[in-house]
Design an enzyme around this catalytic site. Structure first.
Site, PDB file in Angstrom:
ATOM      1  N   GLU A 102       0.920  -1.392   0.100  1.00 37.60           N
ATOM      2  CA  GLU A 102      -0.065   0.171  -0.087  1.00 37.60           C
ATOM      3  C   GLU A 102       0.900   1.126  -0.061  1.00 37.60           C
ATOM      4  O   GLU A 102       1.980   1.420   0.614  1.00 37.60           O
ATOM      5  CB  GLU A 102      -0.936   0.096   1.341  1.00 37.60           C
ATOM      6  N   ASP A 103       0.486   2.241  -0.693  1.00 37.33           N
ATOM      7  CA  ASP A 103       1.437   3.570  -0.645  1.00 37.33           C
ATOM      8  C   ASP A 103       1.121   4.156   0.533  1.00 37.33           C
ATOM      9  O   ASP A 103       1.964   4.435   1.182  1.00 37.33           O
ATOM     10  CB  ASP A 103       0.782   4.501  -1.782  1.00 37.33           C
ATOM     11  N   ASP A 106      -3.776   6.083   6.011  1.00 37.30           N
ATOM     12  CA  ASP A 106      -4.293   7.168   6.557  1.00 37.30           C
ATOM     13  C   ASP A 106      -5.101   6.803   7.564  1.00 37.30           C
ATOM     14  O   ASP A 106      -4.519   6.532   8.940  1.00 37.30           O
ATOM     15  CB  ASP A 106      -4.985   8.075   5.270  1.00 37.30           C
ATOM     16  N   PHE A 155      -1.485  16.436   3.935  1.00 39.60           N
ATOM     17  CA  PHE A 155      -1.598  15.750   2.852  1.00 39.60           C
ATOM     18  C   PHE A 155      -0.353  15.725   1.946  1.00 39.60           C
ATOM     19  O   PHE A 155       0.604  16.698   1.827  1.00 39.60           O
ATOM     20  CB  PHE A 155      -2.627  16.385   1.858  1.00 39.60           C
ATOM     21  N   ARG A 168       1.264  12.091  -9.538  1.00 36.33           N
ATOM     22  CA  ARG A 168       1.745  10.662  -9.480  1.00 36.33           C
ATOM     23  C   ARG A 168       3.001  10.530  -9.946  1.00 36.33           C
ATOM     24  O   ARG A 168       3.898   9.578  -9.500  1.00 36.33           O
ATOM     25  CB  ARG A 168       0.826   9.630 -10.214  1.00 36.33           C
TER      26      ARG A 168
END
Ligand code: IMP
Length: 177
Positions: A102-103, A106, A155, A168
């Site tokens: 997973e990137d 959160d 963020f 990206r």
């Protein structure tokens, strides 16, 4: 360190390409050590994890498989949290040594909702590798096994992560100013 614009927001350089790659080498070394002879299946979650999955996979010296799946979308700067379904999970996970890639974690809702679906298939083991973890924002119980960086609840974009579809392609990770 340059400040960049993505859509209407300004972002500051946060993690350089070198720092990211060095940390990924360390994660891969740990995985190479832990999974020798176990032939793990990496399940990378699109879209955000494509760069991380690619760079991590290149550093593996053990036998390993890789597939990509798609879960829910993430609109704008707040997690929608609505995990719909997974697309592209063709492999039967029974008896497999699975590592989710997973990137960023959160709130943790995405993985928290998705893991039972994988566990249902009775893999031999199920671990999570996340490049980034916003610890303060994580509200759902989740055990992360390999974490690249613990980051503040701000963020971020770049290195696969987007802000409304853009950013990206950036080689570094940038943080909202
Ligand atoms: P969670 O369900 O709240 O843990 O959110 C997980 C997903 O939200 C990640 O896989 C990302 O796609 C997205 N996400 C969370 N935080 C960020 C961020 O700071 N930048 C870009 N995407 C993010």
């Amino acid at each position: 360190m340059p400040v960049i614009n993505v859509h209407d927001k300004k972002f500051d350089t946060y993690l350089s390409e070198e720092v990211i790659h060095q940390r990924i080498k360390e994660l891969a070394a740990a995985i190479n050590n832990d999974y020798e002879g176990r032939r793990p299946l990496f399940i990378a979650i699109l879209n955000g994890s494509f760069m991380f999955a690619s760079d991590l996979f290149k550093q593996l010296t053990i036998e390993a498989e890789l597939c990509f799946i798609k879960l829910a979308s993430y609109k704008g700067m707040k997690s929608s949290g609505n995990v719909v379904t997974s697309i592209g999970l063709d492999d039967d996970l029974f008896g497999k040594e699975v590592i989710i890639v997973e990137d960023i974690v959160d709130t943790g809702k995405t993985l928290h909702n998705f893991l039972p679906k994988l566990e249902h298939q009775q893999p031999k083991s199920l671990k999570i590798a996340a490049l980034l973890h916003k610890k303060e924002a994580t509200a759902y119980p989740l055990k992360l096994d390999y974490v690249g960086f613990e980051i503040p609840d701000k963020f971020v974009v770049g290195y696969g992560l987007d802000y409304d579809g853009l950013g990206r392609n950036l080689k570094e990770i940038y943080q909202l100013v």
